[in-house]
Design a protein around this motif. Structure first.
Motif: not given
Length: 354
Positions: A179-205
């Motif tokens: 997740f970190f290597l592909e998104t370049g997210a900070r720690r908060g990006g991983a800790l705050g990720l919810r199911l509603r934040d995963v968009n399957t149609d647009r393939q985004q988080v």
């Protein structure tokens, strides 16, 4: 010397030792005569009021420094705080900071402490409790050059072997690393990720990160499927439930959401198993550096800047004109991961882009 004179001298000595001057006595007497009572709250009274109206991210970032502020100068009225008081609190934060292998002498803690106190006094000024902020009179320390950098392919491979083959939950750790290597997210990006934040149609988080910012980041289909499968297998069903979770304990249907402790433990294990990582102090933020560097090599500065979620202009006017589009970021992620992305711009036969 008469008894009265001796008593007066003793009183003067006592006042002098307490730091009370004749002017202080006169001011106190004048205030008592006028019946005036200060309505300016103390630091200890005002800090909780500010904390109540700030975001969870801000409270998490500055909470430790606000506690230190209250402990050191909490009894002072807001209008009594001087720049030297601000400097003392910041210096204490620096001295108390955790010293890591790649630390910079507590400069970060000192800077954050000053920022935290500026937030308090910005509210105090806005509410007309004080005329100006004493925290603005204390300069932030000059930042030392960061030792963080992007990891080489060989270094990433070594880290991957450690993460995926050890620990008590290699499945979780390996997914975090991906997740970190592909998104370049900070720690908060991983800790705050919810199911509603995963968009399957647009393939985004959707990443919620520092400064109360949020952004949609393109990811590969492989990572998207892995995130949803991980959350599902560990009991997450509600859209507001966290994606990253610990294994569910016996008799419990849903695993606990990931905490910062896990990320600290992961960094400790990497540093323990790989001497070079221990010397450098490799942490999850190094993976962000790695991802952003990879995107910059693929698509250039403007796209890397958008991919990283950087918004500060830093006085560089050119940044106003080179904002990358969402499709360009998706194209770069597509190249980096080797998987097609629905938002990526595709080249037409004549060389134009759709």
């Amino acid at each position: 010397m008469s008894a009265d004179a001796k008593t007066l001298q003793a009183m003067l000595t006592l006042l002098a030792n307490a730091g009370i001057t004749p002017d202080d006595l006169q001011a106190a007497a004048s205030q008592a005569d006028s019946g005036a009572v200060s309505t300016v709250p103390t630091v200890a009274q005002f800090v909780p009021q500010v904390a109540e109206v700030t975001s969870p991210t801000t409270r998490r970032t500055y909470g430790t420094y606000w506690k230190l502020m209250v402990a050191m100068i909490g009894t002072l009225g807001l209008d009594q705080v001087k720049p030297i008081d601000i400097a003392r609190v910041a210096a204490t934060a620096r001295d108390k900071s955790v010293q890591r292998r790649n630390g910079r002498g507590g400069v970060g803690a000192q800077e954050n402490a000053i920022s935290a106190m500026r937030v308090i006094f910005r509210h105090a000024v806005a509410n007309k409790l004080v005329g100006e902020s004493p925290a603005l009179a204390v300069p932030k320390p000059r930042r030392k050059k960061s030792t963080r950098r992007g990891l080489s392919d060989d270094e990433v491979f070594q880290v991957w072997e450690v993460v995926a083959s050890g620990g008590d939950d290699p499945e979780l750790d390996a997914l975090l690393l991906r997740f970190f290597l592909e998104t370049g997210a900070r720690r908060g990006g991983a800790l705050g990720l919810r199911l509603r934040d995963v968009n399957t149609d647009r393939q985004q988080v959707r990443l919620f990160e520092k400064g109360d910012t949020q952004r949609w980041q393109p990811i590969s289909a492989t990572l998207l499927d892995a995130l949803l499968a991980h959350a599902h297998h560990r009991g997450a069903r509600d859209p507001d439930e966290s994606v990253f979770r610990y294994r569910a304990k016996a008799g419990v249907a849903v695993g606990r959401p990931l905490t910062r402790r896990r990320l600290n433990t992961l960094a400790d294990r990497i540093q323990e198993k790989l001497p070079w990582a221990g010397e450098l102090g490799v942490s999850p933020h190094w993976f962000r550096h790695t991802a952003v560097t990879a995107i910059e090599r693929i698509a250039g500065y403007a796209v890397a800047r958008a991919f990283a979620g950087h918004t500060a202009e830093n006085g560089e006017a050119t940044n106003t004109y080179i904002k990358a589009q969402e499709t360009e970021v998706a194209q770069a992620v597509q190249t980096m991961t080797g998987e097609s992305h629905p938002l990526a711009r595709q080249a037409e036969p004549d060389g134009r882009r759709t």
